[in-house]
Design an enzyme around this catalytic site. Structure first.
Site, PDB file in Angstrom:
ATOM      1  CD1 TRP A 287     -19.515 -13.526   2.405  1.00  0.00           C
ATOM      2  CD2 TRP A 287     -21.693 -13.656   2.852  1.00  0.00           C
ATOM      3  NE1 TRP A 287     -19.715 -14.670   3.122  1.00  0.00           N
ATOM      4  CE2 TRP A 287     -21.061 -14.775   3.422  1.00  0.00           C
ATOM      5  CE3 TRP A 287     -23.065 -13.512   3.020  1.00  0.00           C
ATOM      6  CZ2 TRP A 287     -21.745 -15.751   4.132  1.00  0.00           C
ATOM      7  CZ3 TRP A 287     -23.745 -14.479   3.716  1.00  0.00           C
ATOM      8  CH2 TRP A 287     -23.094 -15.581   4.264  1.00  0.00           C
TER       9      TRP A 287
ATOM     10  CB  ALA B 236     -19.943 -13.022  -5.256  1.00  0.00           C
ATOM     11  CB  ILE B 237     -24.061 -16.231  -6.672  1.00  0.00           C
ATOM     12  CG1 ILE B 237     -24.309 -17.167  -7.847  1.00  0.00           C
ATOM     13  CG2 ILE B 237     -25.279 -16.137  -5.784  1.00  0.00           C
ATOM     14  CD1 ILE B 237     -23.063 -17.705  -8.463  1.00  0.00           C
ATOM     15  CD  GLU B 238     -26.947 -13.501  -4.343  1.00  0.00           C
ATOM     16  OE1 GLU B 238     -27.295 -14.675  -4.138  1.00  0.00           O
ATOM     17  OE2 GLU B 238     -25.915 -13.005  -3.847  1.00  0.00           O
TER      18      GLU B 238
ATOM     19  CB  VAL C  54     -15.639 -15.328  -3.962  1.00  0.00           C
ATOM     20  CG1 VAL C  54     -15.967 -16.789  -3.652  1.00  0.00           C
ATOM     21  CG2 VAL C  54     -16.807 -14.644  -4.666  1.00  0.00           C
TER      22      VAL C  54
ATOM     23  CD  GLN D 115     -11.854 -26.539   5.781  1.00  0.00           C
ATOM     24  OE1 GLN D 115     -12.700 -27.356   6.110  1.00  0.00           O
ATOM     25  NE2 GLN D 115     -10.907 -26.130   6.600  1.00  0.00           N
TER      26      GLN D 115
ATOM     27  CG  HIS E 168     -19.937 -22.601  -2.598  1.00  0.00           C
ATOM     28  ND1 HIS E 168     -21.149 -22.754  -3.226  1.00  0.00           N
ATOM     29  CD2 HIS E 168     -19.924 -21.344  -2.105  1.00  0.00           C
ATOM     30  CE1 HIS E 168     -21.838 -21.639  -3.120  1.00  0.00           C
ATOM     31  NE2 HIS E 168     -21.119 -20.761  -2.444  1.00  0.00           N
TER      32      HIS E 168
ATOM     33  NE  ARG F  74      -4.800  -9.553  -4.361  1.00  0.00           N
ATOM     34  CZ  ARG F  74      -3.863 -10.046  -3.562  1.00  0.00           C
ATOM     35  NH1 ARG F  74      -3.975  -9.926  -2.251  1.00  0.00           N
ATOM     36  NH2 ARG F  74      -2.799 -10.642  -4.059  1.00  0.00           N
TER      37      ARG F  74
END
EC number: 2.5.1.78
Length: 160
Positions: A27, A59-61, A82, A86, A89, A128
């Site tokens: 992502w 990222a959750i994986e 991430v 708005q 989450h 970054r």
């Protein structure tokens, strides 16, 4: 390489023979690809031959794949981004990833460097990511942290 106030220069590391795993999300591919490039440059300069690279969608994986890598690697580097939206989450994902990576590291007694950027804006993430013009290279910093911690643990475990 120093990115700003308080950021140490990356140490010269010799991790010859070390088995290293890298998990990176896809992502925001420009950012994640740059983070991966930075990590790979550090592993190459540290004489790590052929780190295992696994790509995941989001990222959750990352924590579950980091857990699998930690089972048979001496160091794991987790990379992703991430960006705040708005809804809440963002907070849930950031918390789950951070806690998940910390748990994996402690449970496996294997360093898992958290190079998952959590930013308010895409511009902050780009700054970054280690791209030309970026202030920092968090992929390189995460790789250096994982390798140096793995070497520290090797030294501690080698003591009688």
């Amino acid at each position: 390489m120093s990115g700003g106030a308080g950021v140490p220069d990356l140490p010269q590391i010799d991790a010859s023979g070390m088995k290293v795993g890298i998990v990176a999300s896809t992502w925001h591919s420009t950012i994640c690809d740059a983070l991966l490039d930075g990590a790979l440059k550090v592993t190459e300069s540290a004489n790590v031959s052929e780190p295992t690279v696994v790509r995941v969608l989001g990222a959750i994986e990352i924590p579950v794949v980091a857990q699998a890598l930690a089972a048979d690697h001496e160091a794991v580097i987790a990379l992703g981004v991430v960006i705040r939206g708005q809804t809440p989450h963002f907070d849930y994902v950031c918390d789950a990833v951070t806690q998940g990576l910390t748990r994996v590291s402690l449970d496996a007694s294997t360093p898992v460097a958290n190079g998952v950027l959590t930013t308010n804006t895409e511009e902050q993430a780009l700054d970054r990511a280690g791209l030309p013009g970026s202030a920092e290279d968090k992929g390189a910093q995460a790789a250096a942290a994982a390798l140096s911690t793995a070497l520290t643990l090797q030294g501690l475990r080698g003591r009688s």
